[in-house]
Every structure is written in structure tokens, then in C-alpha cells.
Write an enzyme that holds these catalytic residues in place. Structure first.
Site, PDB file in Angstrom:
ATOM      1  N   ASN A   1      -9.642  11.742  10.516  1.00  0.00           N
ATOM      2  CA  ASN A   1      -8.704  12.804  10.136  1.00  0.00           C
ATOM      3  C   ASN A   1      -9.436  14.091   9.721  1.00  0.00           C
ATOM      4  O   ASN A   1      -8.999  14.798   8.803  1.00  0.00           O
ATOM      5  CB  ASN A   1      -7.758  12.350   9.022  1.00  0.00           C
ATOM      6  CG  ASN A   1      -6.568  11.572   9.554  1.00  0.00           C
ATOM      7  OD1 ASN A   1      -6.121  11.814  10.672  1.00  0.00           O
ATOM      8  ND2 ASN A   1      -6.063  10.639   8.770  1.00  0.00           N
TER       9      ASN A   1
ATOM     10  N   ARG B   1      -7.658   2.366  -2.960  1.00  0.00           N
ATOM     11  CA  ARG B   1      -8.577   2.350  -1.818  1.00  0.00           C
ATOM     12  C   ARG B   1      -9.194   3.735  -1.606  1.00  0.00           C
ATOM     13  O   ARG B   1      -8.469   4.737  -1.606  1.00  0.00           O
ATOM     14  CB  ARG B   1      -7.801   1.929  -0.564  1.00  0.00           C
ATOM     15  CG  ARG B   1      -8.702   1.618   0.610  1.00  0.00           C
ATOM     16  CD  ARG B   1      -7.946   1.001   1.760  1.00  0.00           C
ATOM     17  NE  ARG B   1      -8.779  -0.013   2.395  1.00  0.00           N
ATOM     18  CZ  ARG B   1      -8.818  -0.266   3.686  1.00  0.00           C
ATOM     19  NH1 ARG B   1      -8.037   0.386   4.517  1.00  0.00           N
ATOM     20  NH2 ARG B   1      -9.602  -1.205   4.179  1.00  0.00           N
TER      21      ARG B   1
ATOM     22  N   GLY C   1      -9.674  -6.661   8.555  1.00  0.00           N
ATOM     23  CA  GLY C   1      -8.574  -6.024   9.274  1.00  0.00           C
ATOM     24  C   GLY C   1      -8.320  -6.700  10.604  1.00  0.00           C
ATOM     25  O   GLY C   1      -7.450  -7.576  10.718  1.00  0.00           O
TER      26      GLY C   1
ATOM     27  N   HIS D   1      -3.092   4.272  -1.727  1.00  0.00           N
ATOM     28  CA  HIS D   1      -3.885   4.652  -0.544  1.00  0.00           C
ATOM     29  C   HIS D   1      -4.556   5.991  -0.840  1.00  0.00           C
ATOM     30  O   HIS D   1      -3.976   7.057  -0.633  1.00  0.00           O
ATOM     31  CB  HIS D   1      -2.992   4.748   0.683  1.00  0.00           C
ATOM     32  CG  HIS D   1      -3.742   4.726   1.980  1.00  0.00           C
ATOM     33  ND1 HIS D   1      -5.095   5.000   2.068  1.00  0.00           N
ATOM     34  CD2 HIS D   1      -3.331   4.452   3.251  1.00  0.00           C
ATOM     35  CE1 HIS D   1      -5.472   4.901   3.336  1.00  0.00           C
ATOM     36  NE2 HIS D   1      -4.424   4.569   4.068  1.00  0.00           N
TER      37      HIS D   1
ATOM     38  N   GLN E   1       0.847  -1.201   0.000  1.00  0.00           N
ATOM     39  CA  GLN E   1       0.000   0.000   0.000  1.00  0.00           C
ATOM     40  C   GLN E   1       0.887   1.258   0.000  1.00  0.00           C
ATOM     41  O   GLN E   1       1.673   1.489   0.925  1.00  0.00           O
ATOM     42  CB  GLN E   1      -0.950   0.026   1.205  1.00  0.00           C
ATOM     43  CG  GLN E   1      -2.029   1.101   1.019  1.00  0.00           C
ATOM     44  CD  GLN E   1      -2.965   1.253   2.193  1.00  0.00           C
ATOM     45  OE1 GLN E   1      -2.537   1.264   3.343  1.00  0.00           O
ATOM     46  NE2 GLN E   1      -4.257   1.402   1.923  1.00  0.00           N
TER      47      GLN E   1
HETATM   48  C1  LIG Z   1      -4.443  -1.340  13.707  1.00  0.00           C
HETATM   49  C2  LIG Z   1      -5.037  -0.813  12.437  1.00  0.00           C
HETATM   50  C3  LIG Z   1      -4.199  -0.292  11.455  1.00  0.00           C
HETATM   51  C4  LIG Z   1      -4.722   0.150  10.228  1.00  0.00           C
HETATM   52  N1  LIG Z   1      -3.876   0.577   9.246  1.00  0.00           N
HETATM   53  C5  LIG Z   1      -4.359   0.885   8.010  1.00  0.00           C
HETATM   54  C6  LIG Z   1      -3.467   1.186   6.933  1.00  0.00           C
HETATM   55  O1  LIG Z   1      -2.238   1.140   7.060  1.00  0.00           O
HETATM   56  N2  LIG Z   1      -4.028   1.497   5.742  1.00  0.00           N
HETATM   57  C7  LIG Z   1      -5.381   1.535   5.544  1.00  0.00           C
HETATM   58  O2  LIG Z   1      -5.845   1.819   4.432  1.00  0.00           O
HETATM   59  N3  LIG Z   1      -6.237   1.221   6.548  1.00  0.00           N
HETATM   60  C8  LIG Z   1      -5.755   0.877   7.750  1.00  0.00           C
HETATM   61  N4  LIG Z   1      -6.617   0.490   8.755  1.00  0.00           N
HETATM   62  C9  LIG Z   1      -8.037   0.275   8.441  1.00  0.00           C
HETATM   63  C10 LIG Z   1      -8.255  -1.205   8.101  1.00  0.00           C
HETATM   64  O3  LIG Z   1      -7.648  -1.533   6.866  1.00  0.00           O
HETATM   65  C11 LIG Z   1      -9.761  -1.529   8.009  1.00  0.00           C
HETATM   66  O4  LIG Z   1     -10.339  -0.603   7.133  1.00  0.00           O
HETATM   67  C12 LIG Z   1     -10.444  -1.457   9.372  1.00  0.00           C
HETATM   68  O5  LIG Z   1      -9.731  -2.206  10.343  1.00  0.00           O
HETATM   69  C13 LIG Z   1     -11.884  -1.987   9.280  1.00  0.00           C
HETATM   70  O6  LIG Z   1     -11.892  -3.358   8.893  1.00  0.00           O
HETATM   71  P1  LIG Z   1     -12.242  -4.506   9.971  1.00  0.00           P
HETATM   72  O7  LIG Z   1     -13.594  -4.138  10.533  1.00  0.00           O
HETATM   73  O8  LIG Z   1     -12.252  -5.789   9.195  1.00  0.00           O
HETATM   74  O9  LIG Z   1     -11.163  -4.449  11.027  1.00  0.00           O
HETATM   75  C14 LIG Z   1      -6.114   0.097  10.002  1.00  0.00           C
HETATM   76  C15 LIG Z   1      -6.963  -0.397  11.017  1.00  0.00           C
HETATM   77  C16 LIG Z   1      -6.435  -0.861  12.207  1.00  0.00           C
HETATM   78  C17 LIG Z   1      -7.361  -1.433  13.261  1.00  0.00           C
END
Ligand SMILES: Cc1cc2nc3c(=O)[nH]c(=O)nc-3n(C[C@H](O)[C@H](O)[C@H](O)COP(=O)(O)O)c2cc1C
Length: 362
Positions: free
Chosen positions: A233, A225, A315, A173, A97
Site C-alpha cells: 500500500n 497487529r 495465513g 488492525h 480484526q
Molecule cells: C488471502 C489473504 C488475505 C489476507 N487478509 C488479511 C487481513 O484481512 N488482515 C491482515 O492483517 N492480514 C491479511 N493478510 C496477511 C496474512 O495475515 C499474513 O500476514 C500473510 O499471509 C503472511 O503469512 P503466511 O506466510 O503464513 O501466509 C492476508 C493474506 C492473504 C494471503
């Protein structure tokens, strides 16, 4: 059709549609270089249909959190090479990413202690984590018109570096209030040049970056994405259906491997976000749609069966379950994730979540 129906994703045939979402874990080593610990973490999760790596800054200017990996130095490329080799050895596929945080940074992360950059000089509300603890967000410096081609070049170079590091593709991203999203949405973009104002102007950077990255990788190894409803943010848009509808329609021209969309969350709606679900984009987008946010197996299978999404990324479930596809297949219980160990630290809460097999042996 369900999570276990194989799918053609651009160049790749995926054995399942259980995708590992990009997850920042703040565990890179000195110089923002991936380490042996990171190699082990990704190799453990290689049974995902596809792994999307944690966001990785394309430049020092693009960094905004402690210990996130970069993709702009030769040491970082070498570190990532060990990750991609290990994932391939386990039979997996991994995209990187590509990330520029824009205003979601702090001068202590920036080259020469400069202010973070953004489309406009508007600060995010609240505080961010720096190496010296929590600090208020600073008002960023608005990029000059002549600097914008340099941002496109940062993404292009990052894409080239990802190729050298042995990735199978890249995800741009464009979500979550980072630089590309800041340009796209009119809450953060008040520019009066040809990168601000109309939707076409605000979408220009997204599309230029996509073109540059596709120029390196070809269309069928690139995903992007977007987070149309997200307020994370301090993001807002006066008409997200029109803004994102336009971008998504334009993305059709690239015929990318996939479009990755975040669903509206309860927090977005509480913070005044307008819900624009993945289903809204289904008739607009002609390629593979990957949906994300709070999916479990049943909800994921229903989304795929209804045709609203082609793949689902997970995630938190992948943080806690390195063998998530197998657990879904067997309808086995999932390990719960521990939010205290999401960001930073060592192997605890990172590489020590047991697989089903390990639990059975214990
Ligand atoms: C610890 C953590 C780190 C994340 N880092 C990123 C990231 O680096 N890039 C991104 O696009 N989204 C990031 N997200 C968002 C996740 O990709 C995802 O959208 C979010 O966890 C919701 O999905 P889930 O309900 O399956 O956890 C992060 C989320 C969490 C919890």
C-alpha cells in the site's frame, strides 16, 4: 517449548500456539453480512490455538474491498454471532480484526460517493479492485483535526459490536498500510497538527484507539497487529526502528493479550523497505509476541524455542489446511493453497480443502 506448549494469552489458556492469521476472503453476503458459508469456514478451523478473523470494517467509510464483512450494522453483528457460536461449539476461540482502510479505498465504496479519508492527501500508487473492476487509487481527503475523535469512536463502537457478536476478543488492525498505519508512518502522514510530525504525534491515533478498545474489552482480550517493514500500500517510514520502537514501548502500558508482528518479506526489501524483524522488538516488548510471515513448522518451533516469539500465526497454510495443528502434530504433508481462489467466489478454494481424515477416507 514448541507450537504445542499451551500458553496463557491474556484471559485465555490456548492449547497450542498455531494461530490462524487474519485472512480477507471477500465472501461476505449482501450488506457485508457473514453467511452460512463463512460459518462453515471458520468452524472447520476451530482447532487453531486462536482464530483471528478476516479484517472487518468498523464503518462504511472504513471499507476498501468488495464483499468484506463489516462490524457496524445489526445484520452484520447477527451474522458474526452465527460464526462465533459455531467456533465455540467446536471448542475454539475467535478474535475479530477491527479495520479501517483509510486511503486504501475508492469513492464507489464510500458513503455518498465521497473520497476515501487519510491523514494526508497522498494517493497509493497503482490500482485497486472495485465492484466495477480495477480502478486507479484516488487521492484521498485529509481528515480534519476535529474528525479524528470520530475515527476513534468508530473503532470503539466496532469493539462493542464485536462483544455483542460473541467474539472472545479483538485485534486492532494497525498494519499493512491501512488507516492507523497511514497515521504512524511519515511516508503517508504529512500533517502539521498534533497527529503528524513527531513520532509521538504520529503514534497518537494508534494509542487512542487502543485505549478506547481496551475500555470496551479490558486489556487481556485485546491484541494489535503492526507491520514495521511492510511496503504494501505504498508505505514507507524514514526511521522504522525508532517509529515502531516507540509504539511498541508505549503498548507495554496496556498489557495487551499480545502484539502481532509481520516479519520483513522479500517483496518489502525489494521495494526499499528497511528490515525490522520481530527479534528487534523482543527486548522492548514485555508481553506475548506473535510472529507472522512465511513460517513453516520448523521455523516456528525454532522461533519459540529461541524466545524470539511466543506464538506464530499462519495465513496461507490455514487457508489450505483446516486441520493445520493436527497436520503439524503428525508431521503430515500439507495441502497446497490455490491463490486463484483466495479472494471472492464460493466454497471452492474456501471450505472444500480436505482434512487428513477426509483424505484417508477418500
Ligand atoms: C488471502 C489473504 C488475505 C489476507 N487478509 C488479511 C487481513 O484481512 N488482515 C491482515 O492483517 N492480514 C491479511 N493478510 C496477511 C496474512 O495475515 C499474513 O500476514 C500473510 O499471509 C503472511 O503469512 P503466511 O506466510 O503464513 O501466509 C492476508 C493474506 C492473504 C494471503
Amino acid at each position: 517449548m514448541d507450537l504445542f506448549t499451551p500458553i496463557q494469552l491474556g484471559y485465555y489458556t490456548l492449547p497450542n500456539r498455531v494461530i490462524m492469521a487474519p485472512l480477507t476472503r471477500c465472501r461476505a453476503g449482501a450488506g457485508n453480512v457473514p453467511t452460512a458459508l463463512n460459518v462453515n469456514y471458520y468452524a472447520q478451523r476451530a482447532s487453531a490455538g486462536l482464530i483471528i478473523s478476516e479484517a472487518s470494517q468498523v464503518s462504511q467509510q472504513g471499507m476498501g474491498y468488495p464483499a468484506t464483512p463489516g462490524i457496524h450494522s445489526s445484520e452484520q453483528i447477527a451474522g458474526w454471532k452465527l460464526v462465533t457460536e459455531a467456533v465455540h461449539q467446536q471448542g475454539g476461540r475467535i478474535f475479530l480484526q477491527l479495520w479501517h482502510v483509510g486511503r486504501s479505498s475508492h469513492s464507489s465504496f464510500q458513503p455518498g460517493g465521497a473520497l476515501p479519508v487519510a491523514p494526508s492527501a497522498i494517493a497509493i500508487d497503482g490500482e485497486l479492485l472495485t465492484y466495477e473492476g480495477m480502478k486507479p487509487y484516488e487521492t484521498p481527503r485529509a481528515l480534519e483535526r476535529h474528525e479524528i475523535s470520530g475515527i476513534v469512536e468508530q473503532f470503539r463502537q466496532g469493539a462493542e459490536n464485536a462483544l455483542e457478536a460473541g467474539f472472545d476478543g479483538v485485534e486492532i488492525h494497525g498494519a499493512n498500510g491501512y488507516l492507523l498505519d497511514q497515521f504512524l508512518r511519515d511516508g503517508a502522514n504529512k500533517r502539521t497538527d498534533d497527529y503528524g510530525g513527531s513520532i509521538e504525534n504520529r503514534a497518537r491515533l494508534h494509542l487512542e484507539v487502543t485505549e478506547a478498545v481496551v475500555g470496551v474489552w479490558g486489556n487481556n482480550r485485546v491484541g494489535i497487529r503492526l507491520s514495521p517493514s511492510s511496503t504494501f500500500n505504498s508505505m514507507s517510514d524514514s526511521n522504522p526502528e525508532a517509529t515502531f520502537g516507540y509504539v511498541v514501548e508505549q503498548l507495554n502500558h496496556f498489557d495487551l493479550a499480545y502484539l502481532h508482528l509481520l516479519e520483513p518479506s522479500e517483496s518489502d526489501l525489494r521495494h526499499g523497505g528497511q528490515a525490522v524483524p520481530t527479534a528487534y522488538f523482543r527486548p522492548i516488548y514485555q508481553g506475548n509476541l506473535m510472529a507472522n510471515w512465511d513460517y513453516d513448522q520448523a521455523k516456528a518451533n525454532a522461533a519459540i524455542a529461541s524466545g524470539n516469539a511466543d506464538l506464530i500465526s499462519f495465513g496461507k497454510a490455514f487457508i489450505a489446511n483446516p486441520d493445520l495443528p493436527e497436520r503439524f502434530k503428525l508431521n503430515a504433508p500439507l495441502n497446497p493453497p490455490n491463490p486463484d481462489t483466495f479472494y471472492g467466489g464460493g466454497e471452492q478454494g474456501y471450505t472444500d480443502y480436505p482434512t487428513l481424515k477426509e483424505l484417508q477416507l477418500a
